[in-house]
Write a protein that holds these residues in place. Structure first.
Motif, PDB file in Angstrom:
ATOM      1  N   TYR A 191       0.812  -1.218   0.000  1.00  0.00           N
ATOM      2  CA  TYR A 191       0.000   0.000   0.000  1.00  0.00           C
ATOM      3  C   TYR A 191       0.852   1.279   0.000  1.00  0.00           C
ATOM      4  CZ  TYR A 191      -3.505  -3.412   1.382  1.00  0.00           C
ATOM      5  OH  TYR A 191      -4.331  -4.509   1.433  1.00  0.00           O
ATOM      6  N   GLN A 192       2.133   1.100  -0.232  1.00  0.00           N
ATOM      7  CA  GLN A 192       3.023   2.258  -0.250  1.00  0.00           C
ATOM      8  C   GLN A 192       3.887   2.259  -1.514  1.00  0.00           C
ATOM      9  OE1 GLN A 192       4.993   1.753   3.653  1.00  0.00           O
ATOM     10  NE2 GLN A 192       4.101   3.733   4.204  1.00  0.00           N
ATOM     11  N   VAL A 193       4.220   3.488  -1.968  1.00  0.00           N
ATOM     12  CA  VAL A 193       5.170   3.636  -3.066  1.00  0.00           C
ATOM     13  C   VAL A 193       6.248   4.625  -2.615  1.00  0.00           C
ATOM     14  CG1 VAL A 193       3.532   3.113  -4.916  1.00  0.00           C
ATOM     15  CG2 VAL A 193       3.793   5.460  -4.136  1.00  0.00           C
ATOM     16  N   GLU A 194       7.435   4.442  -3.157  1.00  0.00           N
ATOM     17  CA  GLU A 194       8.528   5.353  -2.817  1.00  0.00           C
ATOM     18  C   GLU A 194       8.634   6.436  -3.876  1.00  0.00           C
ATOM     19  OE1 GLU A 194      12.563   4.302  -0.900  1.00  0.00           O
ATOM     20  OE2 GLU A 194      12.996   4.497  -3.048  1.00  0.00           O
ATOM     21  N   VAL A 195       8.633   7.676  -3.426  1.00  0.00           N
ATOM     22  CA  VAL A 195       8.786   8.821  -4.321  1.00  0.00           C
ATOM     23  C   VAL A 195      10.190   9.391  -4.123  1.00  0.00           C
ATOM     24  CG1 VAL A 195       7.997  11.158  -4.867  1.00  0.00           C
ATOM     25  CG2 VAL A 195       6.337   9.365  -4.310  1.00  0.00           C
ATOM     26  N   LYS A 196      10.857   9.689  -5.233  1.00  0.00           N
ATOM     27  CA  LYS A 196      12.244  10.142  -5.182  1.00  0.00           C
ATOM     28  C   LYS A 196      12.383  11.550  -5.755  1.00  0.00           C
ATOM     29  CE  LYS A 196      16.925   8.605  -6.451  1.00  0.00           C
ATOM     30  NZ  LYS A 196      17.690   7.536  -7.168  1.00  0.00           N
ATOM     31  N   TYR A 197      13.080  12.410  -5.027  1.00  0.00           N
ATOM     32  CA  TYR A 197      13.361  13.778  -5.491  1.00  0.00           C
ATOM     33  C   TYR A 197      14.878  13.897  -5.730  1.00  0.00           C
ATOM     34  CZ  TYR A 197       8.928  14.584  -2.979  1.00  0.00           C
ATOM     35  OH  TYR A 197       7.636  14.524  -2.507  1.00  0.00           O
ATOM     36  N   THR A 198      15.260  14.426  -6.866  1.00  0.00           N
ATOM     37  CA  THR A 198      16.674  14.638  -7.147  1.00  0.00           C
ATOM     38  C   THR A 198      16.907  16.091  -7.554  1.00  0.00           C
ATOM     39  OG1 THR A 198      16.338  13.885  -9.438  1.00  0.00           O
ATOM     40  CG2 THR A 198      17.132  12.262  -7.849  1.00  0.00           C
ATOM     41  N   VAL A 199      18.139  16.560  -7.350  1.00  0.00           N
ATOM     42  CA  VAL A 199      18.507  17.923  -7.703  1.00  0.00           C
ATOM     43  C   VAL A 199      19.811  17.876  -8.500  1.00  0.00           C
ATOM     44  CG1 VAL A 199      19.737  18.277  -5.525  1.00  0.00           C
ATOM     45  CG2 VAL A 199      18.942  20.260  -6.836  1.00  0.00           C
ATOM     46  N   ASN A 235      22.931  20.329 -10.601  1.00  0.00           N
ATOM     47  CA  ASN A 235      23.579  21.641 -10.747  1.00  0.00           C
ATOM     48  C   ASN A 235      23.380  22.548  -9.536  1.00  0.00           C
ATOM     49  OD1 ASN A 235      24.333  20.876 -13.387  1.00  0.00           O
ATOM     50  ND2 ASN A 235      22.391  21.631 -14.201  1.00  0.00           N
ATOM     51  N   GLY A 236      23.253  21.919  -8.393  1.00  0.00           N
ATOM     52  CA  GLY A 236      23.063  22.688  -7.173  1.00  0.00           C
ATOM     53  C   GLY A 236      22.648  21.767  -6.037  1.00  0.00           C
ATOM     54  N   ALA A 237      22.078  22.355  -4.996  1.00  0.00           N
ATOM     55  CA  ALA A 237      21.701  21.585  -3.813  1.00  0.00           C
ATOM     56  C   ALA A 237      20.309  21.994  -3.340  1.00  0.00           C
ATOM     57  CB  ALA A 237      22.717  21.819  -2.698  1.00  0.00           C
ATOM     58  N   TRP A 238      19.763  21.171  -2.443  1.00  0.00           N
ATOM     59  CA  TRP A 238      18.527  21.555  -1.763  1.00  0.00           C
ATOM     60  C   TRP A 238      18.848  22.772  -0.892  1.00  0.00           C
ATOM     61  CZ3 TRP A 238      15.151  18.960  -4.334  1.00  0.00           C
ATOM     62  CH2 TRP A 238      15.370  17.639  -4.711  1.00  0.00           C
ATOM     63  N   ASN A 239      17.836  23.450  -0.433  1.00  0.00           N
ATOM     64  CA  ASN A 239      18.062  24.663   0.363  1.00  0.00           C
ATOM     65  C   ASN A 239      18.812  24.397   1.674  1.00  0.00           C
ATOM     66  OD1 ASN A 239      16.771  26.051  -1.632  1.00  0.00           O
ATOM     67  ND2 ASN A 239      15.033  26.725  -0.394  1.00  0.00           N
ATOM     68  N   ASN A 240      18.841  23.138   2.105  1.00  0.00           N
ATOM     69  CA  ASN A 240      19.588  22.807   3.320  1.00  0.00           C
ATOM     70  C   ASN A 240      21.052  22.499   3.026  1.00  0.00           C
ATOM     71  OD1 ASN A 240      19.537  20.283   2.149  1.00  0.00           O
ATOM     72  ND2 ASN A 240      18.351  19.293   3.784  1.00  0.00           N
ATOM     73  N   GLY A 241      21.452  22.632   1.745  1.00  0.00           N
ATOM     74  CA  GLY A 241      22.834  22.414   1.365  1.00  0.00           C
ATOM     75  C   GLY A 241      23.168  21.005   0.929  1.00  0.00           C
ATOM     76  N   GLU A 242      22.246  20.072   1.122  1.00  0.00           N
ATOM     77  CA  GLU A 242      22.488  18.684   0.729  1.00  0.00           C
ATOM     78  C   GLU A 242      22.234  18.485  -0.758  1.00  0.00           C
ATOM     79  OE1 GLU A 242      23.651  16.256   2.663  1.00  0.00           O
ATOM     80  OE2 GLU A 242      23.772  17.611   4.384  1.00  0.00           O
ATOM     81  N   LYS A 243      22.977  17.545  -1.359  1.00  0.00           N
ATOM     82  CA  LYS A 243      22.797  17.264  -2.786  1.00  0.00           C
ATOM     83  C   LYS A 243      22.273  15.860  -3.060  1.00  0.00           C
ATOM     84  CE  LYS A 243      26.148  20.450  -4.825  1.00  0.00           C
ATOM     85  NZ  LYS A 243      27.202  20.607  -5.859  1.00  0.00           N
ATOM     86  N   THR A 244      22.212  15.048  -2.019  1.00  0.00           N
ATOM     87  CA  THR A 244      21.763  13.672  -2.212  1.00  0.00           C
ATOM     88  C   THR A 244      20.252  13.606  -2.470  1.00  0.00           C
ATOM     89  OG1 THR A 244      21.551  13.441   0.184  1.00  0.00           O
ATOM     90  CG2 THR A 244      23.590  12.678  -0.819  1.00  0.00           C
ATOM     91  N   ALA A 245      19.846  12.552  -3.144  1.00  0.00           N
ATOM     92  CA  ALA A 245      18.426  12.363  -3.453  1.00  0.00           C
ATOM     93  C   ALA A 245      17.616  12.229  -2.162  1.00  0.00           C
ATOM     94  CB  ALA A 245      18.241  11.125  -4.316  1.00  0.00           C
ATOM     95  N   VAL A 246      16.394  12.707  -2.204  1.00  0.00           N
ATOM     96  CA  VAL A 246      15.482  12.630  -1.056  1.00  0.00           C
ATOM     97  C   VAL A 246      14.329  11.702  -1.431  1.00  0.00           C
ATOM     98  CG1 VAL A 246      13.893  13.918   0.417  1.00  0.00           C
ATOM     99  CG2 VAL A 246      16.060  14.961  -0.290  1.00  0.00           C
ATOM    100  N   THR A 247      13.965  10.823  -0.526  1.00  0.00           N
ATOM    101  CA  THR A 247      12.849   9.908  -0.792  1.00  0.00           C
ATOM    102  C   THR A 247      11.794  10.020   0.308  1.00  0.00           C
ATOM    103  OG1 THR A 247      13.922   8.070   0.372  1.00  0.00           O
ATOM    104  CG2 THR A 247      14.331   8.265  -2.002  1.00  0.00           C
ATOM    105  N   GLU A 248      10.576   9.692  -0.061  1.00  0.00           N
ATOM    106  CA  GLU A 248       9.503   9.599   0.941  1.00  0.00           C
ATOM    107  C   GLU A 248       8.551   8.473   0.554  1.00  0.00           C
ATOM    108  OE1 GLU A 248       6.120  12.267   1.352  1.00  0.00           O
ATOM    109  OE2 GLU A 248       6.830  13.440  -0.369  1.00  0.00           O
TER     110      GLU A 248
END
Length: 211
Positions: free
Chosen positions: A2-10, A12-25
């Motif tokens: 009943y769950q799916v994994e969603v992936k965010y990537t960035v 040529n830059g970083a997320w506003n917190n300075g991280e560049k690694t992919a984020v999943t939820e």
């Protein structure tokens, strides 16, 4: 199930917190009544903040698909989102010839981050010799006729560079201003080769690095 994994990537830059690694939820799929349903839909809850941390040469960009709290997530749709910072506008590097020569090319326009400068070649006129390349402050940036500007902080920077030349009346390829004439004379006899006339030679003045 009943769950799916969603992936965010960035890129040529970083997320506003300075991280560049992919984020999943993990997104839970439910039916209209809120019950688990693998054929149901889910909503995003942890979209990373982005747009304020571009790499050098880039600026705020855009998502390939804009995620929001209203984005519908299903078993097969909207599992990935990519934010790309966009490259800044092209820059121009200018090459100028001082008196006594020419340069080719006289300028080039290129992308700040991904562009590769090709540089310019200085050619002296007759009776002149190449000295060096200098930047806008007068600092020497190269002693070679072919000059290719290096990136600054990983990016190409718009600037003007000047090729300098000096008089070379004897045509030896060395500017006369960096040479002195040394004279040897002999009295009451001759040189070992039998000659009595004065002998001269041109001596080139250089710094500790040979320039």
């Amino acid at each position: 199930q009943y769950q799916v994994e969603v992936k965010y990537t960035v890129v040529n830059g970083a997320w506003n917190n300075g991280e560049k690694t992919a984020v999943t939820e993990k997104v839970t799929l439910v039916d209209k009544e809120g019950h688990y349903d693998e054929n149901g839909i889910g909503k995003l809850a942890n979209i990373p903040l982005v747009g304020n941390k571009p790499d050098n040469g880039y600026e705020a960009g855009s998502w390939d698909k804009v995620p929001s709290k209203d984005t519908v997530i299903t078993k097969t749709e909207n599992h990935s989102f990519k934010y790309s910072y966009k490259e800044k506008a092209n820059i121009t590097i200018k090459y100028v010839a001082g008196e006594g020569g020419s340069v080719n090319p006289s300028s080039e326009t290129l992308a700040p981050a991904t562009g590769e400068a090709q540089g310019s070649t200085a050619t002296a006129n007759t009776k002149y010799a190449f000295i060096n390349w200098t930047d806008e402050s007068g600092k020497v940036v190269s002693w070679d006729k072919k000059f290719v500007p290096e990136k600054v902080g990983g990016v190409n920077v718009g600037a003007t560079y000047t090729a300098n030349f000096g008089k070379d009346d004897d045509g030896d390829g060395i500017p006369d201003q960096y040479q002195v004439e040394v004279k040897y004379t002999v009295v009451n006899g001759a040189w070992n080769n039998g000659e009595k006339t004065a002998v001269t030679e041109k001596v080139t003045l250089v710094d500790r690095d040979g320039h």
